[in-house]
Design a protein around this motif. Sequence first.
Motif, PDB file in Angstrom:
ATOM      1  N   TYR A 584      76.652  58.624  -9.224  1.00  0.00           N
ATOM      2  CA  TYR A 584      76.786  59.157  -7.865  1.00  0.00           C
ATOM      3  C   TYR A 584      76.537  60.667  -7.850  1.00  0.00           C
ATOM      4  N   LEU A 585      75.828  61.103  -6.817  1.00  0.00           N
ATOM      5  CA  LEU A 585      75.533  62.520  -6.634  1.00  0.00           C
ATOM      6  C   LEU A 585      76.278  63.019  -5.392  1.00  0.00           C
ATOM      7  N   GLN A 586      77.066  64.075  -5.566  1.00  0.00           N
ATOM      8  CA  GLN A 586      77.777  64.691  -4.446  1.00  0.00           C
ATOM      9  C   GLN A 586      77.252  66.125  -4.296  1.00  0.00           C
ATOM     10  N   PRO A 587      76.271  66.365  -3.404  1.00  0.00           N
ATOM     11  CA  PRO A 587      75.611  67.674  -3.308  1.00  0.00           C
ATOM     12  C   PRO A 587      76.534  68.827  -2.930  1.00  0.00           C
ATOM     13  N   GLY A 588      77.690  68.548  -2.343  1.00  0.00           N
ATOM     14  CA  GLY A 588      78.599  69.623  -1.958  1.00  0.00           C
ATOM     15  C   GLY A 588      78.692  69.822  -0.459  1.00  0.00           C
ATOM     16  N   ASP A 589      77.855  69.118   0.306  1.00  0.00           N
ATOM     17  CA  ASP A 589      77.899  69.232   1.762  1.00  0.00           C
ATOM     18  C   ASP A 589      78.722  68.118   2.397  1.00  0.00           C
ATOM     19  N   GLY A 590      79.479  67.395   1.565  1.00  0.00           N
ATOM     20  CA  GLY A 590      80.294  66.306   2.073  1.00  0.00           C
ATOM     21  C   GLY A 590      79.628  64.951   1.990  1.00  0.00           C
ATOM     22  N   SER A 591      78.404  64.891   1.519  1.00  0.00           N
ATOM     23  CA  SER A 591      77.686  63.627   1.462  1.00  0.00           C
ATOM     24  C   SER A 591      77.805  62.992   0.081  1.00  0.00           C
ATOM     25  N   LEU A 592      77.444  61.727   0.026  1.00  0.00           N
ATOM     26  CA  LEU A 592      77.421  60.968  -1.228  1.00  0.00           C
ATOM     27  C   LEU A 592      76.089  60.231  -1.293  1.00  0.00           C
ATOM     28  N   VAL A 593      75.379  60.401  -2.406  1.00  0.00           N
ATOM     29  CA  VAL A 593      74.051  59.817  -2.561  1.00  0.00           C
ATOM     30  C   VAL A 593      74.044  58.977  -3.836  1.00  0.00           C
ATOM     31  N   PHE A 594      73.482  57.787  -3.734  1.00  0.00           N
ATOM     32  CA  PHE A 594      73.365  56.943  -4.926  1.00  0.00           C
ATOM     33  C   PHE A 594      72.217  55.955  -4.727  1.00  0.00           C
ATOM     34  N   ILE A 595      71.754  55.378  -5.854  1.00  0.00           N
ATOM     35  CA  ILE A 595      70.703  54.358  -5.856  1.00  0.00           C
ATOM     36  C   ILE A 595      71.383  52.996  -5.792  1.00  0.00           C
ATOM     37  N   GLY A 596      70.965  52.192  -4.848  1.00  0.00           N
ATOM     38  CA  GLY A 596      71.580  50.889  -4.669  1.00  0.00           C
ATOM     39  C   GLY A 596      71.444  50.001  -5.892  1.00  0.00           C
ATOM     40  N   SER A 597      72.574  49.450  -6.357  1.00  0.00           N
ATOM     41  CA  SER A 597      72.571  48.504  -7.477  1.00  0.00           C
ATOM     42  C   SER A 597      73.835  47.658  -7.363  1.00  0.00           C
ATOM     43  N   SER A 598      73.971  46.716  -8.285  1.00  0.00           N
ATOM     44  CA  SER A 598      75.169  45.874  -8.255  1.00  0.00           C
ATOM     45  C   SER A 598      76.433  46.673  -8.542  1.00  0.00           C
ATOM     46  N   LEU A 599      76.292  47.829  -9.228  1.00  0.00           N
ATOM     47  CA  LEU A 599      77.456  48.649  -9.556  1.00  0.00           C
ATOM     48  C   LEU A 599      77.943  49.477  -8.367  1.00  0.00           C
ATOM     49  N   THR A 600      77.105  49.630  -7.363  1.00  0.00           N
ATOM     50  CA  THR A 600      77.478  50.495  -6.241  1.00  0.00           C
ATOM     51  C   THR A 600      78.034  49.723  -5.052  1.00  0.00           C
ATOM     52  N   VAL A 601      78.215  48.428  -5.183  1.00  0.00           N
ATOM     53  CA  VAL A 601      78.834  47.637  -4.126  1.00  0.00           C
ATOM     54  C   VAL A 601      80.338  47.888  -4.147  1.00  0.00           C
ATOM     55  N   GLY A 602      80.933  48.149  -3.012  1.00  0.00           N
ATOM     56  CA  GLY A 602      82.372  48.378  -2.948  1.00  0.00           C
ATOM     57  C   GLY A 602      82.750  49.268  -1.774  1.00  0.00           C
ATOM     58  N   ARG A 603      83.998  49.712  -1.788  1.00  0.00           N
ATOM     59  CA  ARG A 603      84.520  50.538  -0.700  1.00  0.00           C
ATOM     60  C   ARG A 603      84.669  51.972  -1.184  1.00  0.00           C
ATOM     61  N   TYR A 604      84.258  52.932  -0.323  1.00  0.00           N
ATOM     62  CA  TYR A 604      84.277  54.354  -0.650  1.00  0.00           C
ATOM     63  C   TYR A 604      85.122  55.099   0.380  1.00  0.00           C
ATOM     64  N   HIS A 605      85.978  55.965  -0.131  1.00  0.00           N
ATOM     65  CA  HIS A 605      86.832  56.777   0.729  1.00  0.00           C
ATOM     66  C   HIS A 605      86.411  58.243   0.634  1.00  0.00           C
ATOM     67  N   CYS A 606      86.134  58.868   1.761  1.00  0.00           N
ATOM     68  CA  CYS A 606      85.879  60.305   1.817  1.00  0.00           C
ATOM     69  C   CYS A 606      87.213  60.983   2.090  1.00  0.00           C
ATOM     70  N   VAL A 607      87.675  61.800   1.130  1.00  0.00           N
ATOM     71  CA  VAL A 607      89.008  62.392   1.199  1.00  0.00           C
ATOM     72  C   VAL A 607      88.884  63.903   1.362  1.00  0.00           C
ATOM     73  N   SER A 608      89.563  64.426   2.357  1.00  0.00           N
ATOM     74  CA  SER A 608      89.620  65.874   2.586  1.00  0.00           C
ATOM     75  C   SER A 608      90.926  66.407   1.995  1.00  0.00           C
ATOM     76  N   VAL A 609      90.811  67.496   1.216  1.00  0.00           N
ATOM     77  CA  VAL A 609      91.978  68.112   0.590  1.00  0.00           C
ATOM     78  C   VAL A 609      92.093  69.550   1.080  1.00  0.00           C
ATOM     79  N   GLU A 610      93.239  69.880   1.673  1.00  0.00           N
ATOM     80  CA  GLU A 610      93.502  71.234   2.162  1.00  0.00           C
ATOM     81  C   GLU A 610      94.990  71.519   2.027  1.00  0.00           C
ATOM     82  N   GLN A 611      95.297  72.686   1.496  1.00  0.00           N
ATOM     83  CA  GLN A 611      96.695  73.067   1.272  1.00  0.00           C
ATOM     84  C   GLN A 611      97.431  72.017   0.441  1.00  0.00           C
ATOM     85  N   GLY A 612      96.681  71.368  -0.485  1.00  0.00           N
ATOM     86  CA  GLY A 612      97.280  70.357  -1.343  1.00  0.00           C
ATOM     87  C   GLY A 612      97.479  69.014  -0.684  1.00  0.00           C
TER      88      GLY A 612
END
Length: 755
Positions: A584-612
């Motif tokens: 998985y590639l996370q460029p730093g702008d909040g996005s997530l980029v990956f090449i579709g495969s059997s390993l990338t099937v699943g659920r993804y959570h985008c988590v924001s962290v501020e003040q812990g």
Amino acid sequence: MAHMARLWVVAVLVGLMWVMVSHGWLTPRTSFSIHDNGSSVRVAAHFSDVENATTLLLSDDGATLYVGARNAILSLNVSQPGVLTLKHKLDWTPSQTALDKCLRQGSKKATVKCPNYIRVLQFLNATHLYVCGTHAFQPHDTIIEMETFRQLRKPEEAKGHCPFSPVERNTAISVDGEVYVATTSDYHGSSPSVSRFLSNGRVDVSLEHPMRILEEPTFIKSTAIPGEEKVYFFFTETSNEYHFMSKLIVSRVAQVCKDDAGGKLTLQKRWTTFAKAQLVCPQGNELPFNILHDIVQLPPLEGDSSEDITFYGIFSSQWSLATGVSAVCVFKLQDIKAAFSGNYRTWNIDRYTSQPDKSLRFGECGLSNDDNGRLELVKKTFLTQKNVQAVDNRMVLLSPDQMYSRIVSQQTRAASGQAYTVLFLLTESGYLHKVVLSKRGPHIIEEIQVFRSPQTVKNIILSTSTGMVFVGSPEGVSQVPVCNCSFYQTCAECVMARDPFCGWVPTTGVCDSVSTTVSDVRQDVEHGNTEGQCKGIDSEKGPQVVELYQELNRLTWLRCAKPSSQSLLTWRFLNDSLLPPAIYLQPGDGSLVFIGSSLTVGRYHCVSVEQGLGKTVAIFSVKQGVTPHGIGSTSGQRYITSQSGTPTETGVSVTPGLSPSTSHTTSHSSTCQGYVITTQIENLALNSSKAQITDDGNPLKPVKSYHGELVAVSVLLAACVLTLGGLYLWHQRSLRRVQLGLGPEKTLSLGTVDP
């Protein structure tokens, strides 16, 4: 050589981390932009039926705003938040004869500068206004009756009451019906003038030999303290007390006494109490910030002494290495008084010398009746020996990437009863920064885009009674509320904002204005500690799950928006584990980029962290889609259903009827200012490849994979970031070591000063 290269890389990384930390500390937490249709969540109203709103004056009750503009004076009803209504307008255009004379004088851009720009607008009493305009480079003034908005008398020539040129800065203040002004009094703007006129039953007074007392001044602001006997002027000028290799600009504060009527023989109709002192805004061991751009008086809270009055000023540096950097320093009234009550320097032919006679009352009021011999010495003794240093000998704010131009300030009490100072700073790029000064340091709560494009801001004024900031510019007048509590939809968001105006009210479940709330309020201005303030309160529903279908060996791009600019976004699996960087590639702008495969099937959570505090802001469920060759009906078309129900072509397959750009829209009427604010939180799911199925269900040719290009671009981006970090670190080291081109080994000095 390899060892040195590794050390350089480490140094660059350390420098880059330092830049990110320091920049993050001064990054506005939330930004509000002007939309394409001209609307804005934070700009409550804009009045555009006026050109060049150069001067603003607010009535004592905060209900009426008087505007001095180009060829006009206006009064606006500003009693209702979000509404600017024209009450009166008086057109005041120079005669054709005056315009022709201005054009013949050959001033540059004469057609722009020759109109009548209102530069002084002051209350004479409860019923009349004093107005002075440039009037085609022939200053004229008049008096207006506020109720009828008619001129009490015909305009008269007013040389020395306001500037000839509309681009020159000036300042004026009315005290007990008398007007004190600091401006220039000639066509070329080379003769400064500090005077009092419309004096009640006594003579008008001004400076004697002003070009010797003031050296190329730029007047910034004037103020009078209620109950005090002096009027203060703030300005910058070229210093002549230092022997320096080039012109050195210094910032000053000057004083005159209200009871000054000039001398009987010596200094007739001239100030006997004029004195000036230097303001110093330091930056550690470096050369101080020496150019004052704006300054505002912060009155004490109710019950505090007038000795607690402070002044907040915006400074910059004349040195090229500090170009683009702004600082804010604060000065105490009692320190200003101490400087004027101390020792003085006397001007002798071409230099200053210390005044040995300590018994003379330089800078004190009541000198008009002194003998001629003493007043002769007063004429030459007007510079204080002691400078006025900033509080704690340091800045309260330093902005490395913003040039601030105007400032207003307010003190308010938080829910805890602690008093906080809030600054509203206008940038040259057209944004208003709201800053709270906490014990931990400055915190930029939000930035508000006031103008679509950069503007030369002429004036800014704050109404504490209505809670509004008014900004005057060439585009007109804008109204911005001091707070926007209803924007924060949860207790965590409200507390993390660290806004002393806002607090979470558990009984109503809204973020409300602290001043209008008497019940229990949750707030933490110092730390934004949500764990201690919001425990057991927030029952916010999580984001909707967005289902999408990936394609094998095709790029999939997931994107989610930051809830604030000071938060960090990370992507995690359902079990809260981190994603492996090899896949998985996370460029730093909040996005997530990956090449579709059997390993990338699943659920993804985008988590924001501020003040812990971690918060899930988007959830994507990625499933394996069928290949293009396996699709034979329109039921398998790849599309996203938009909010209007219209299919939109995209590169990911989504369950029909569910949009990955699903928006959750909420609205809440702001009790702080009484107007409706709508916010949107968007979760976007995008794929970089085009749809593989035509409208009739036939497959298109296979699309090329851009995995190699993506890797190459990512490597180049990382190299650019490291290079910029190294250059920034080198620049900072040069800024600390090189002073005015004297070399890194030279001793820091502002030159020598006359004893």
